[in-house]
Design an enzyme around this catalytic site. Sequence first.
Site, PDB file in Angstrom:
ATOM      1  N   TRP A 167       0.842  -1.193   0.000  1.00  0.00           N
ATOM      2  CA  TRP A 167       0.000   0.000   0.000  1.00  0.00           C
ATOM      3  C   TRP A 167       0.878   1.244   0.000  1.00  0.00           C
ATOM      4  O   TRP A 167       0.939   1.972   0.967  1.00  0.00           O
ATOM      5  CB  TRP A 167      -0.922  -0.009   1.218  1.00  0.00           C
ATOM      6  CG  TRP A 167      -1.885  -1.143   1.148  1.00  0.00           C
ATOM      7  CD1 TRP A 167      -2.945  -1.243   0.307  1.00  0.00           C
ATOM      8  CD2 TRP A 167      -1.875  -2.341   1.917  1.00  0.00           C
ATOM      9  NE1 TRP A 167      -3.593  -2.429   0.500  1.00  0.00           N
ATOM     10  CE2 TRP A 167      -2.970  -3.119   1.482  1.00  0.00           C
ATOM     11  CE3 TRP A 167      -1.056  -2.845   2.935  1.00  0.00           C
ATOM     12  CZ2 TRP A 167      -3.265  -4.367   2.021  1.00  0.00           C
ATOM     13  CZ3 TRP A 167      -1.361  -4.073   3.470  1.00  0.00           C
ATOM     14  CH2 TRP A 167      -2.452  -4.837   3.012  1.00  0.00           C
ATOM     15  N   HIS A 185      -6.471   2.207   2.476  1.00  0.00           N
ATOM     16  CA  HIS A 185      -7.608   1.286   2.381  1.00  0.00           C
ATOM     17  C   HIS A 185      -8.633   1.688   3.448  1.00  0.00           C
ATOM     18  O   HIS A 185      -8.353   2.574   4.264  1.00  0.00           O
ATOM     19  CB  HIS A 185      -7.174  -0.186   2.535  1.00  0.00           C
ATOM     20  CG  HIS A 185      -6.311  -0.488   3.730  1.00  0.00           C
ATOM     21  ND1 HIS A 185      -5.910  -1.753   4.057  1.00  0.00           N
ATOM     22  CD2 HIS A 185      -5.782   0.306   4.696  1.00  0.00           C
ATOM     23  CE1 HIS A 185      -5.165  -1.727   5.148  1.00  0.00           C
ATOM     24  NE2 HIS A 185      -5.078  -0.484   5.548  1.00  0.00           N
ATOM     25  N   ARG A 235      -3.465   5.753  -3.092  1.00  0.00           N
ATOM     26  CA  ARG A 235      -2.184   5.018  -3.103  1.00  0.00           C
ATOM     27  C   ARG A 235      -1.219   5.692  -4.061  1.00  0.00           C
ATOM     28  O   ARG A 235      -1.624   6.149  -5.139  1.00  0.00           O
ATOM     29  CB  ARG A 235      -2.393   3.557  -3.525  1.00  0.00           C
ATOM     30  CG  ARG A 235      -3.160   2.782  -2.466  1.00  0.00           C
ATOM     31  CD  ARG A 235      -3.242   1.302  -2.752  1.00  0.00           C
ATOM     32  NE  ARG A 235      -4.200   0.685  -1.839  1.00  0.00           N
ATOM     33  CZ  ARG A 235      -4.598  -0.563  -1.896  1.00  0.00           C
ATOM     34  NH1 ARG A 235      -4.117  -1.358  -2.831  1.00  0.00           N
ATOM     35  NH2 ARG A 235      -5.465  -1.037  -1.030  1.00  0.00           N
ATOM     36  N   GLN A 251     -13.239   2.151  -1.772  1.00  0.00           N
ATOM     37  CA  GLN A 251     -13.324   0.780  -1.261  1.00  0.00           C
ATOM     38  C   GLN A 251     -14.579   0.674  -0.399  1.00  0.00           C
ATOM     39  O   GLN A 251     -15.098   1.691   0.079  1.00  0.00           O
ATOM     40  CB  GLN A 251     -12.112   0.434  -0.380  1.00  0.00           C
ATOM     41  CG  GLN A 251     -10.886   0.013  -1.166  1.00  0.00           C
ATOM     42  CD  GLN A 251      -9.841  -0.667  -0.299  1.00  0.00           C
ATOM     43  OE1 GLN A 251      -9.894  -0.612   0.932  1.00  0.00           O
ATOM     44  NE2 GLN A 251      -8.872  -1.290  -0.942  1.00  0.00           N
ATOM     45  N   VAL A 291      -5.893 -10.514   8.714  1.00  0.00           N
ATOM     46  CA  VAL A 291      -6.846 -11.631   8.740  1.00  0.00           C
ATOM     47  C   VAL A 291      -6.079 -12.947   8.775  1.00  0.00           C
ATOM     48  O   VAL A 291      -4.941 -13.035   8.332  1.00  0.00           O
ATOM     49  CB  VAL A 291      -7.785 -11.624   7.505  1.00  0.00           C
ATOM     50  CG1 VAL A 291      -8.793 -10.498   7.583  1.00  0.00           C
ATOM     51  CG2 VAL A 291      -7.006 -11.571   6.206  1.00  0.00           C
ATOM     52  N   ALA A 300     -13.865 -10.069   7.944  1.00  0.00           N
ATOM     53  CA  ALA A 300     -13.781  -8.744   7.315  1.00  0.00           C
ATOM     54  C   ALA A 300     -13.547  -8.942   5.833  1.00  0.00           C
ATOM     55  O   ALA A 300     -13.041  -9.976   5.400  1.00  0.00           O
ATOM     56  CB  ALA A 300     -12.639  -7.936   7.929  1.00  0.00           C
TER      57      ALA A 300
HETATM   58  C1  FA5 Z   1      -7.027  -4.230   0.683  1.00  0.00           C
HETATM   59  O1  FA5 Z   1      -6.975  -3.009   0.496  1.00  0.00           O
HETATM   60  C2  FA5 Z   1      -7.524  -4.802   1.976  1.00  0.00           C
HETATM   61  N1  FA5 Z   1      -7.679  -3.767   2.930  1.00  0.00           N
HETATM   62  C3  FA5 Z   1      -8.811  -5.558   1.737  1.00  0.00           C
HETATM   63  C4  FA5 Z   1      -9.230  -6.401   2.885  1.00  0.00           C
HETATM   64  C5  FA5 Z   1     -10.130  -5.935   3.824  1.00  0.00           C
HETATM   65  C6  FA5 Z   1      -8.706  -7.700   3.021  1.00  0.00           C
HETATM   66  C7  FA5 Z   1     -10.495  -6.712   4.911  1.00  0.00           C
HETATM   67  C8  FA5 Z   1      -9.082  -8.508   4.109  1.00  0.00           C
HETATM   68  C9  FA5 Z   1      -9.968  -8.006   5.015  1.00  0.00           C
HETATM   69  P1  FA5 Z   1      -6.432  -4.811  -1.772  1.00  0.00           P
HETATM   70  O2  FA5 Z   1      -5.230  -3.976  -1.891  1.00  0.00           O
HETATM   71  O3  FA5 Z   1      -6.430  -6.094  -2.521  1.00  0.00           O
HETATM   72  O4  FA5 Z   1      -6.778  -5.101  -0.286  1.00  0.00           O
HETATM   73  O5  FA5 Z   1      -7.698  -3.941  -2.289  1.00  0.00           O
HETATM   74  C10 FA5 Z   1      -9.007  -4.410  -2.166  1.00  0.00           C
HETATM   75  C11 FA5 Z   1      -9.805  -4.016  -3.432  1.00  0.00           C
HETATM   76  O6  FA5 Z   1      -9.692  -2.597  -3.661  1.00  0.00           O
HETATM   77  C12 FA5 Z   1      -9.268  -4.655  -4.710  1.00  0.00           C
HETATM   78  O7  FA5 Z   1      -9.823  -5.947  -4.885  1.00  0.00           O
HETATM   79  C13 FA5 Z   1      -9.748  -3.704  -5.749  1.00  0.00           C
HETATM   80  O8  FA5 Z   1     -11.115  -3.952  -6.043  1.00  0.00           O
HETATM   81  C14 FA5 Z   1      -9.676  -2.355  -5.045  1.00  0.00           C
HETATM   82  N2  FA5 Z   1      -8.416  -1.676  -5.392  1.00  0.00           N
HETATM   83  C15 FA5 Z   1      -7.196  -1.847  -4.841  1.00  0.00           C
HETATM   84  N3  FA5 Z   1      -6.279  -1.043  -5.422  1.00  0.00           N
HETATM   85  C16 FA5 Z   1      -6.932  -0.341  -6.357  1.00  0.00           C
HETATM   86  C17 FA5 Z   1      -6.542   0.675  -7.305  1.00  0.00           C
HETATM   87  N4  FA5 Z   1      -5.307   1.129  -7.374  1.00  0.00           N
HETATM   88  N5  FA5 Z   1      -7.486   1.184  -8.128  1.00  0.00           N
HETATM   89  C18 FA5 Z   1      -8.765   0.725  -8.039  1.00  0.00           C
HETATM   90  N6  FA5 Z   1      -9.203  -0.197  -7.175  1.00  0.00           N
HETATM   91  C19 FA5 Z   1      -8.298  -0.747  -6.343  1.00  0.00           C
END
Ligand code: FA5
Length: 332
Positions: free
Chosen positions: A157, A175, A201, A215, A258, A300
Amino acid sequence: MSDKSINQLTAIKLEALSDLGNLDSIDQLENWRVKYLGRKGNLTNILRGISTLPVDDRKIVGTEANKLRSSLEEEYEEALSTIKSGQYDQVDSIDITLPGRKPKIGRLHPSTNMIREIVHAFNEMGFQTVEGSEIELEKYNFDMLNIPADHPARDQWDTIWLDSDSHDDLLLRTHTSPMQARVMEKNDPPVRVIVPGKCYRYEATDATHEWHFNQIEGLAVDENITFADLKGTLYEFVKKIFGPSRKVRFRCDFFPFVEPGVDMSIDWNGRWIEILGAGMVHPKVLDAVGYDTEKYTGFAFGMGPERISMLQNEITDIRNFYSNDLRFLSQF
Ligand code: FA5
């Protein structure tokens, strides 16, 4: 001699006032000013010639010519303000002969529509909506989620840090997960919340990555919550958003907050498309907010509504959401 000059002055006055009555633009008025008050104008000529007049006439003609100049200058100022105010009136006035036009009506942004649809689906399952701040403390964004300073997961991140005289630990949240800790700190179990919000990000953009995006976080903590509850809830969500026959796949994934962790994909025309990360809340996260880890468990998840909207609406580039092009925005 002075009679001749006085007659000339009277003629100039009559002509000037008559011309002035026919003017209706600033350009015309400027020509008028040059003609009657300018350096090469008739009046200036008379004033210049005064020294050539017999001494007795100089005073009489001089006084009359100066009087005329002052009065024409006043006329000029007055005409100028009349023309200007007339122009403003024209701008402000309503043209009642124009045919009626349909007023442009605003609409909700496609991200807002998607967020509302998803949040509504979880509200129907008993999740309460809460929102958090986009400016977050390092502690909530990372530390309380079992991501210590040297943990490699922080690299996932890439963070936009904020300059502040009073804090060196302020950032734009990467996030919505920091709201897990904030909600649990303030509430005893049972907890069941859904948290929509903007994240940031420091990363390069491409068709599926923006540097700011939304999100939606979900959190449920209570006695006897199991992984089956997580799966059941997410199956139900997919049914509500994508219809009853959509295939769903869970795979192992790693998030420090998690254990176990998974990601969930849905079948999209024969391809698996990942839409969220999820898992059982790590005991260390429960512990950090003072929950009894022997008694309580929880799940979560976090998903990206723009990515889900892309699937639903066959949008090929996520950057369209924030490029402010009405040709795109007005389609959804
Ligand atoms: C997370 O951010 C974790 N906080 C999610 C989580 C929550 C996991 C609770 C477990 C328990 P991740 O980086 O994979 O995870 O992002 C989650 C979702 O946000 C992705 O599946 C995507 O749909 C969206 N996302 C992430 N980065 C981007 C981006 N740069 N642009 C658009 N959507 C994004």
